[in-house]
Design a protein around this motif. Structure first.
Motif, PDB file in Angstrom:
ATOM      1  N   THR A  93       0.833  -1.206   0.000  1.00 13.47           N
ATOM      2  CA  THR A  93       0.000   0.000   0.000  1.00 13.47           C
ATOM      3  C   THR A  93       0.866   1.254   0.000  1.00 13.47           C
ATOM      4  OG1 THR A  93      -0.123   0.346   2.404  1.00 13.47           O
ATOM      5  CG2 THR A  93      -1.637  -1.285   1.442  1.00 13.47           C
ATOM      6  N   GLY A  94       0.211   2.409  -0.215  1.00 19.40           N
ATOM      7  CA  GLY A  94       0.913   3.678  -0.280  1.00 19.40           C
ATOM      8  C   GLY A  94       0.848   4.480   0.996  1.00 19.40           C
ATOM      9  N   SER A  95       0.604   3.850   2.145  1.00 21.36           N
ATOM     10  CA  SER A  95       0.420   4.594   3.391  1.00 21.36           C
ATOM     11  C   SER A  95       1.691   5.268   3.886  1.00 21.36           C
ATOM     12  CB  SER A  95      -0.129   3.676   4.488  1.00 21.36           C
ATOM     13  OG  SER A  95       0.852   2.741   4.899  1.00 21.36           O
ATOM     14  N   MET A  96       2.855   4.846   3.350  1.00 21.21           N
ATOM     15  CA  MET A  96       4.116   5.459   3.772  1.00 21.21           C
ATOM     16  C   MET A  96       4.748   6.312   2.671  1.00 21.21           C
ATOM     17  SD  MET A  96       5.025   5.146   6.897  1.00 21.21           S
ATOM     18  CE  MET A  96       6.794   5.432   6.827  1.00 21.21           C
ATOM     19  N   ARG A  97       3.995   6.630   1.624  1.00 22.43           N
ATOM     20  CA  ARG A  97       4.505   7.562   0.620  1.00 22.43           C
ATOM     21  C   ARG A  97       4.779   8.908   1.274  1.00 22.43           C
ATOM     22  NH1 ARG A  97       3.865   7.384  -5.034  1.00 22.43           N
ATOM     23  NH2 ARG A  97       3.324   5.322  -5.833  1.00 22.43           N
ATOM     24  N   PRO A  98       5.827   9.627   0.858  1.00 21.82           N
ATOM     25  CA  PRO A  98       6.743   9.334  -0.253  1.00 21.82           C
ATOM     26  C   PRO A  98       7.971   8.516   0.149  1.00 21.82           C
ATOM     27  CG  PRO A  98       7.208  11.520   0.573  1.00 21.82           C
ATOM     28  CD  PRO A  98       6.046  10.990   1.398  1.00 21.82           C
ATOM     29  N   SER A  99       8.105   8.152   1.433  1.00 15.33           N
ATOM     30  CA  SER A  99       9.305   7.432   1.888  1.00 15.33           C
ATOM     31  C   SER A  99       9.367   6.022   1.325  1.00 15.33           C
ATOM     32  CB  SER A  99       9.317   7.374   3.421  1.00 15.33           C
ATOM     33  OG  SER A  99       9.162   8.651   3.984  1.00 15.33           O
ATOM     34  N   ASP A 153       7.850  -1.679  -2.922  1.00 18.56           N
ATOM     35  CA  ASP A 153       9.138  -1.743  -2.231  1.00 18.56           C
ATOM     36  C   ASP A 153       9.173  -2.980  -1.329  1.00 18.56           C
ATOM     37  OD1 ASP A 153      10.003   0.624  -3.365  1.00 18.56           O
ATOM     38  OD2 ASP A 153       9.633   1.841  -1.584  1.00 18.56           O
ATOM     39  N   VAL A 154      10.331  -3.583  -1.217  1.00 21.22           N
ATOM     40  CA  VAL A 154      10.561  -4.652  -0.245  1.00 21.22           C
ATOM     41  C   VAL A 154      11.617  -4.133   0.718  1.00 21.22           C
ATOM     42  CG1 VAL A 154      11.309  -7.025   0.150  1.00 21.22           C
ATOM     43  CG2 VAL A 154      10.001  -6.449  -1.911  1.00 21.22           C
ATOM     44  N   VAL A 155      11.246  -3.983   1.990  1.00 22.66           N
ATOM     45  CA  VAL A 155      12.146  -3.344   2.955  1.00 22.66           C
ATOM     46  C   VAL A 155      12.812  -4.382   3.849  1.00 22.66           C
ATOM     47  CG1 VAL A 155      10.827  -1.190   2.942  1.00 22.66           C
ATOM     48  CG2 VAL A 155      10.290  -2.940   4.634  1.00 22.66           C
ATOM     49  N   PHE A 156      14.044  -4.081   4.218  1.00 19.26           N
ATOM     50  CA  PHE A 156      14.781  -4.903   5.174  1.00 19.26           C
ATOM     51  C   PHE A 156      14.412  -4.469   6.579  1.00 19.26           C
ATOM     52  CE2 PHE A 156      18.449  -5.098   8.058  1.00 19.26           C
ATOM     53  CZ  PHE A 156      18.649  -6.468   8.104  1.00 19.26           C
ATOM     54  N   VAL A 157      14.066  -5.431   7.431  1.00 18.93           N
ATOM     55  CA  VAL A 157      13.631  -5.161   8.797  1.00 18.93           C
ATOM     56  C   VAL A 157      14.615  -5.786   9.778  1.00 18.93           C
ATOM     57  CG1 VAL A 157      11.790  -5.462  10.498  1.00 18.93           C
ATOM     58  CG2 VAL A 157      11.209  -5.079   8.091  1.00 18.93           C
ATOM     59  N   ASN A 158      15.180  -4.951  10.641  1.00 15.89           N
ATOM     60  CA  ASN A 158      16.093  -5.418  11.684  1.00 15.89           C
ATOM     61  C   ASN A 158      15.272  -5.821  12.900  1.00 15.89           C
ATOM     62  OD1 ASN A 158      18.040  -5.866  13.603  1.00 15.89           O
ATOM     63  ND2 ASN A 158      18.870  -3.788  13.578  1.00 15.89           N
ATOM     64  N   ARG A 159      15.132  -7.121  13.131  1.00 18.50           N
ATOM     65  CA  ARG A 159      14.327  -7.618  14.248  1.00 18.50           C
ATOM     66  C   ARG A 159      15.057  -7.520  15.583  1.00 18.50           C
ATOM     67  NH1 ARG A 159       9.885 -11.238  13.979  1.00 18.50           N
ATOM     68  NH2 ARG A 159       8.896 -11.320  11.918  1.00 18.50           N
ATOM     69  N   ARG A 167      16.118  -0.258   5.266  1.00 16.80           N
ATOM     70  CA  ARG A 167      16.601  -0.098   3.900  1.00 16.80           C
ATOM     71  C   ARG A 167      15.629  -0.752   2.929  1.00 16.80           C
ATOM     72  NH1 ARG A 167      21.538   1.351   2.212  1.00 16.80           N
ATOM     73  NH2 ARG A 167      22.251   1.333   4.385  1.00 16.80           N
ATOM     74  N   ILE A 168      15.567  -0.219   1.715  1.00 18.08           N
ATOM     75  CA  ILE A 168      14.797  -0.853   0.650  1.00 18.08           C
ATOM     76  C   ILE A 168      15.708  -1.857  -0.048  1.00 18.08           C
ATOM     77  CG2 ILE A 168      13.572  -0.502  -1.530  1.00 18.08           C
ATOM     78  CD1 ILE A 168      12.936   2.362  -0.460  1.00 18.08           C
ATOM     79  N   PHE A 170      16.832   0.339  -5.331  1.00 16.76           N
ATOM     80  CA  PHE A 170      17.496  -0.837  -4.787  1.00 16.76           C
ATOM     81  C   PHE A 170      18.568  -0.411  -3.784  1.00 16.76           C
ATOM     82  CE2 PHE A 170      16.767  -4.506  -7.980  1.00 16.76           C
ATOM     83  CZ  PHE A 170      15.467  -4.076  -8.234  1.00 16.76           C
ATOM     84  N   GLY A 171      18.481  -0.928  -2.570  1.00 19.60           N
ATOM     85  CA  GLY A 171      19.494  -0.646  -1.545  1.00 19.60           C
ATOM     86  C   GLY A 171      19.373   0.717  -0.903  1.00 19.60           C
ATOM     87  N   LYS A 172      18.321   1.452  -1.176  1.00 15.55           N
ATOM     88  CA  LYS A 172      18.178   2.819  -0.654  1.00 15.55           C
ATOM     89  C   LYS A 172      17.932   2.821   0.848  1.00 15.55           C
ATOM     90  CE  LYS A 172      15.378   7.006  -1.179  1.00 15.55           C
ATOM     91  NZ  LYS A 172      14.219   7.633  -1.867  1.00 15.55           N
TER      92      LYS A 172
END
Length: 225
Positions: free
Chosen positions: A36-42, A47-53, A202-203, A220-222
């Motif tokens: 979804t676009g709930s976090m646009r414009p970030s 996007d597939v984001v990396f999550v640090n658990r 990170r994306i 990529f990698g942003k």
């Protein structure tokens, strides 16, 4: 039973890999596709984001049991968490900490009586995924040394006001950066720490899922910060 034992024996390496993979994703790091676009414009759809658990808590693998606190969530963190409303995984920005008094009036944020400072970045048109586009405003929102980019829909004049409310101990207030199109703490309430999954940092990869599904290589990698 013999066939089952034979299959287990023949696939032992694969089974161990799946177990370690499950431990890794549920206790150390994860990746989260954003639909979804709930976090646009970030963050954009696709996007597939990396999550640090391990950013906040060490949890028993495959459970929600906290073994140790590793760090404290901070204002401005982009956080994945479990919604107390329906159990879905969400991604939003942490805007207010325990003890903060939060208020929103005419789309503008106040924390502990201090007004956020807004600066217009640009005006744009944004695809909605159904062949239509909407005008949007991109702004910076700065408060107490924390700055982020947010989005308003200028044609939506009815703002989702709330507060003033004090954030309870052990809980957090989450908002989507796309302030006029986000089901966040204004609707689902404050988020207890135990529901936090991790910090998005990170994306990893990105594709334009609203149009042609082409990869957005520039994303990529942003870094998200």
């Amino acid at each position: 039973m013999d066939k089952w034992k034979k299959w287990m024996s023949g696939n032992r390496g694969f089974i161990v890999f799946l177990m370690l993979f499950g431990v890794f994703r549920t206790a150390i790091a994860d990746w989260n596709p954003v639909p979804t676009g709930s976090m646009r414009p970030s963050i954009l759809e696709g996007d597939v984001v990396f999550v640090n658990r391990l950013a906040y808590d060490l949890k028993l693998p495959l459970t929600n049991v906290v073994l140790a606190h590793l760090g404290d969530p901070q204002r401005g963190d982009i956080v994945t968490f479990t919604s107390p409303a329906d159990g879905k995984r969400l991604i939003k920005r942490l805007v207010a900490l325990p003890g903060d008094v939060v208020e929103m009036r005419n789309k503008q944020l106040l924390i502990n009586g201090e007004h956020a400072d807004y600066k217009l970045l640009d005006e744009a048109s944004e695809p909605m995924g159904n062949g239509t586009v909407l005008p949007v405003l991109h702004l910076t929102e700065k408060l107490d040394g924390d700055q982020r980019s947010i989005q308003w829909l200028p044609d939506l004049t009815e703002a989702a006001d709330f507060g003033p409310e004090k954030v309870p101990a052990g809980q957090y207030l989450m908002l989507g950066d796309n302030r006029d199109n986000s089901a966040d703490s204004r609707y689902i309430g404050f988020i207890p720490r135990k529901e936090l999954i991790g910090r998005a940092e990170r994306i990893l990869v990105s594709a334009n899922i609203l149009d042609n599904w082409m990869p957005r290589l520039a994303r990529f990698g942003k870094s998200l910060y």
